[in-house]
Design an enzyme around this catalytic site. Sequence first.
Site, mmCIF file in Angstrom:
data_model
loop_
_atom_site.group_PDB
_atom_site.id
_atom_site.type_symbol
_atom_site.label_atom_id
_atom_site.label_comp_id
_atom_site.label_asym_id
_atom_site.label_seq_id
_atom_site.Cartn_x
_atom_site.Cartn_y
_atom_site.Cartn_z
ATOM 1 N N SER A 50 0.796 -1.227 0.000
ATOM 2 C CA SER A 50 0.000 0.000 0.000
ATOM 3 C C SER A 50 0.834 1.286 0.000
ATOM 4 O O SER A 50 1.547 1.556 -0.953
ATOM 5 C CB SER A 50 -0.952 -0.067 1.191
ATOM 6 N N ASP A 97 -1.803 1.513 -3.558
ATOM 7 C CA ASP A 97 -2.705 0.437 -3.986
ATOM 8 C C ASP A 97 -4.149 0.939 -4.075
ATOM 9 O O ASP A 97 -5.087 0.144 -4.135
ATOM 10 C CB ASP A 97 -2.610 -0.785 -3.062
ATOM 11 N N ALA A 129 -8.351 9.739 9.145
ATOM 12 C CA ALA A 129 -7.928 11.047 8.640
ATOM 13 C C ALA A 129 -7.039 10.888 7.405
ATOM 14 O O ALA A 129 -7.015 11.743 6.516
ATOM 15 C CB ALA A 129 -7.181 11.796 9.735
ATOM 16 N N ARG A 154 1.908 6.041 19.293
ATOM 17 C CA ARG A 154 1.541 4.623 19.111
ATOM 18 C C ARG A 154 2.497 3.962 18.123
ATOM 19 O O ARG A 154 3.009 4.633 17.207
ATOM 20 C CB ARG A 154 0.081 4.469 18.652
ATOM 21 N N SER A 206 3.471 1.968 14.895
ATOM 22 C CA SER A 206 2.819 1.701 13.611
ATOM 23 C C SER A 206 2.652 0.193 13.447
ATOM 24 O O SER A 206 3.485 -0.588 13.883
ATOM 25 C CB SER A 206 3.688 2.245 12.472
HETATM 26 C C1 G16 Z 1 -3.095 0.707 6.539
HETATM 27 C C2 G16 Z 1 -4.408 0.459 7.209
HETATM 28 C C3 G16 Z 1 -4.979 1.759 7.700
HETATM 29 C C4 G16 Z 1 -3.979 2.438 8.630
HETATM 30 C C5 G16 Z 1 -2.618 2.567 7.940
HETATM 31 C C6 G16 Z 1 -1.528 3.053 8.868
HETATM 32 O O1 G16 Z 1 -3.296 1.552 5.438
HETATM 33 O O2 G16 Z 1 -5.277 -0.161 6.292
HETATM 34 O O3 G16 Z 1 -6.186 1.489 8.353
HETATM 35 O O4 G16 Z 1 -4.409 3.699 8.985
HETATM 36 O O5 G16 Z 1 -2.209 1.317 7.448
HETATM 37 O O6 G16 Z 1 -1.451 2.167 9.955
HETATM 38 P P1 G16 Z 1 -0.290 2.262 11.041
HETATM 39 O O7 G16 Z 1 -0.363 3.635 11.591
HETATM 40 O O8 G16 Z 1 -0.609 1.178 12.028
HETATM 41 O O9 G16 Z 1 1.005 2.061 10.307
HETATM 42 P P2 G16 Z 1 -2.669 1.220 4.016
HETATM 43 O O10 G16 Z 1 -3.234 2.261 3.105
HETATM 44 O O11 G16 Z 1 -1.185 1.298 4.169
HETATM 45 O O12 G16 Z 1 -3.155 -0.168 3.709
#
Ligand code: G16
Length: 550
Positions: free
Chosen positions: A68, A286, A380, A504, A506
Amino acid sequence: MTTSAFTKVAEYSGKHPKPADITFAYGTAGFRTIGETLESTVFRVGLLAALRSQSKQGQTIGVMITASHNEERDNGVKLVDPMGEMLQQSWEGYCTSMANAATDDDVVAVLSSIIESEGIDVSIRPKVAYARDTRPSSPLLQAALEDGLAALDVEAINYGIVTTPQLHYFVRCINTADSAAAAYGEPTEAGYNKKYGAAFLRLVEGKPHPSKLYIDAANGVGAPQVRKLAEAINSPYFNIEVCNGDTESLGKLNMGCGADYVKTNQRQPASMTLTPGDRYCSFDGDADRIVYYYADEHGSFHLLDGDKISTLAATYLRDLVSAAGIEDLQVGVVQTAYANGSSTSYIKDTLKLPTVFAKTGVKHLHHEAEKMHIGVYFEANGHGTVLFNAGAIAKLREAKPQSPAQADAVERLWALRDLINESVGDAMSDMLLVETILICKGWTLAQWDEAYTDMPSRLLKVVVNDRTIFKTTNAEQTLTAPKGLQDVVDALVAKFPRGRSFVRPSGTEDAVRVYAEAATRSDCDQLAYSVAGAVFDKAGGRGERPAEFI
Ligand code: G16
């Protein structure tokens, strides 16, 4: 499962040994890390997809190979459940155990323990649909997946290179094909374009045409797919130009462009110059996220992020429900801690709609939204969608419009449901939703932006030695470990009027995220960098310390 089947699994597994020094975890959106380390994991996800399909009586399970928004050298893989939703969380532990099994025999042992714990009928022929994005490591990982599927004799469909939400849509279409009431559409790219394109044209017919929309496709799979969507729609209502559409050159995916870059840096893609009055949006790599933006007459950049999309959609749906005269059909909004404080106040105080908070990750928001009649959920960062639950569908079916205006509103609610990819957040479907609302209201991006003014906010990343030491509670807004760090954050926040900050780990990148908001831009930046500095100093920061705010 017979002994010979297990022997076959062990043999195939031998072709994809696990790297000894890496521990994998199924995170926010599946497994994500450096692409070339993921071969064993993706092979094993193939095995898990087969078991998951058998545990769901042979329904089709999806496997998407993508990372993604992450940088190009990363890759990832995630499982998609039968209705196109994210994998049920109780299976995430199985995924992590399987990915970390040290030897081929351990892989077989984990496999048989899942079969036993879930009471899986292994005589059922498993079915899996899979696809990948444009990353250079994806073909190798696809081959590993195909070995996993072959090892358990899966009936598989390869969708090639499509967006993540398209695969979610295909899975839902396949599994609902035999139900007249739930049939979701044709499980093909053409079927996807036809369904969403037709709903869009139904909703905007007769309204003035909008100006061109410039789409930054992050040099990812969204570029070819949105071009196909435009060909299928073939109408001045969808007049687009794709920017950052190079999926061939190495090193370009998500680099200086895409929804994550635009949202995090609060600026347009590095390669683009904005013309005041023109309309822009960015997908991520993606195409499951989207943000809009524009430049005002002074050339200043304005972002319309997931919160603005959410409030736009919630306002439009609330007004349509009211115009339809359907009693007790509620619209609600789900947000995360990253939601701008102004958006939350606007939803509560101006729209007077209920709002709830979920942990980061669309899987968490999705489940909260399912509890609402019409649940609007967006992060967001631009990832989200709208769900109509069974209660909403029943109320729409029972609606008895008393006037042509009420009948039109009911018809528009049905059409909106057809326009929205309810299986998961989808940049293309969300874009058509935003375009529909703007066309129907006759609004420019600046007029949309007038609803409320964002509080200044800042999102930073801190690289630390071990992000797993960070533990949170309270929808990820409060740290419970490392010990004492939350007190430091609280003390910093207290110094700034209307300050808010949280930390937090990731779930998709090897980093800790720091979010801050405050009444002024300079306070906000000072708060963000102070908290990031404290994280770096007290929790094993690596590399460069977050630059001091000057
Ligand atoms: C994914 C998740 C999202 C999330 C993002 C960042 O997005 O589908 O719900 O907000 O990761 O997550 P984190 O802060 O835990 O790294 P994507 O667009 O990368 O699939």
